[in-house]
Design an enzyme around this catalytic site. Structure first.
Site, mmCIF file in Angstrom:
data_model
loop_
_atom_site.group_PDB
_atom_site.id
_atom_site.type_symbol
_atom_site.label_atom_id
_atom_site.label_comp_id
_atom_site.label_asym_id
_atom_site.label_seq_id
_atom_site.Cartn_x
_atom_site.Cartn_y
_atom_site.Cartn_z
ATOM 1 C CB SER A 152 -0.958 -0.048 1.197
ATOM 2 O OG SER A 152 -1.985 0.896 1.055
ATOM 3 C CG ASP A 228 -7.311 -3.226 -2.298
ATOM 4 O OD1 ASP A 228 -7.921 -2.391 -1.606
ATOM 5 O OD2 ASP A 228 -6.074 -3.366 -2.287
ATOM 6 C CG HIS A 261 -5.527 -2.763 1.019
ATOM 7 N ND1 HIS A 261 -4.972 -2.363 -0.185
ATOM 8 C CD2 HIS A 261 -4.924 -1.998 1.973
ATOM 9 C CE1 HIS A 261 -4.087 -1.405 0.038
ATOM 10 N NE2 HIS A 261 -4.023 -1.169 1.339
#
Length: 289
Positions: A152, A228, A261
């Site tokens: 991320s 995600d 995620h």
């Protein structure tokens, strides 16, 4: 720097290696920092290469070490894992005025801030690229062979740092990276706060812009889950795919159906990422021997 610059906080035996947590006083960040290291069993006899892992928003140095399940394969391959914190911390380190999760503490974005009051402490780019490797390679049985990866916000950091410093790393990988921060809400907020309104300064921290014009980019592996919740608005994987085509980069960018995620996603594919890096870290060691 010597081992005296590090203070050991904890140490556990793990897959025949050592999972260790350290603190030290950072010159780059003007505060005390903590980080975690996994030393594989091979480090008892020789210097080993290292994978630097950069974590995402709200994380510390412990998320990856506790949740990813990376130590087993790192021990097999003989690769150290270096897991820094995600921002400066401590008394006197400024935070977001509203305590938001996506700016300030836990959200350093791996840039060198130029805007006050953040410029003194928020210099995570210099910390990761220069200070931490210099410290660790002097104090621990690490070679100067490095790879870089992250998740991320940390995926953004890994891409940017690897693309800007190809001489310092053998390969790059990322999970769910923020690929085009100049064009997503997270990036616009962070760059405005840390770098100011001059958007020409933002470009040096945008992986898609860097990759599109890269002349000799490093081998690159990216995994992005299609379930995600931040994809595609915040992560902009499409921009990275376009950039890789423009530069003919040796990049594999994979959309993984149904994955989100979370660290469950990372744990599912971390072995593939470690073996990807080993091809370049270990082969480079053999070529340089």
């Amino acid at each position: 720097m010597t081992i005296s610059a590090l203070t050991k906080v904890s140490e556990q035996l793990c897959f025949g290696g050592k999972q260790i947590r350290f603190t030290h006083t950072s010159t780059a960040l003007s505060c005390d920092m903590q980080f975690s290291v996994f030393l594989p069993p091979q480090a008892e006899k020789q210097a080993v290469p290292a994978l630097y892992w950069l974590s995402g928003l709200t994380c510390t140095d412990e998320n990856f070490s506790a949740k990813a399940g990376a130590q087993r394969i790192a021990a097999e391959l003989g690769i150290a894992l270096i897991m820094p914190d995600t921002s400066p911390r401590g008394d006197g380190v400024p935070d977001d005025a509203d305590g938001a999760y996506d700016f300030g503490l836990g959200a350093g974005f791996y840039v060198n801030a130029t805007r006050e009051p953040f410029a003194k402490h928020y210099r995570m780019y210099d910390y990761i690229v220069n200070e931490l490797p210099q410290l660790l390679e002097a104090a621990l049985p690490l070679s100067d062979k490095r790879a870089i990866s992250g998740h991320s916000m940390g995926g953004h950091g890994a891409l940017v740092i690897g693309l800007r410093n190809p001489q310092r790393y053998s390969s790059i990988s990322a999970f769910s990276p923020i690929c085009n921060p100049v064009n997503c809400p997270w990036g616009i907020k962070a760059f405005s706060g840390y770098l100011g309104d001059d958007k020409s300064q933002w470009k040096q921290y945008d992986a898609s812009l860097l990759l599109s014009s890269a002349e000799s980019p490093l081998p690159l592996l990216v995994d992005q889950g299609t379930a995600d919740s931040f994809y595609p608005e915040q992560l902009r994987t499409d921009s990275l795919i376009t950039a890789a085509k423009q530069s003919a980069a040796p990049a594999e960018i994979r959309l993984q159906a149904g994955y989100d995620h979370s660290y469950y996603f990372i744990a599912s594919f971390i072995e593939q990422h470690l073996r990807f890096h080993a091809k370049y870290l270990i082969d480079k060691i053999c070529r340089d021997a």
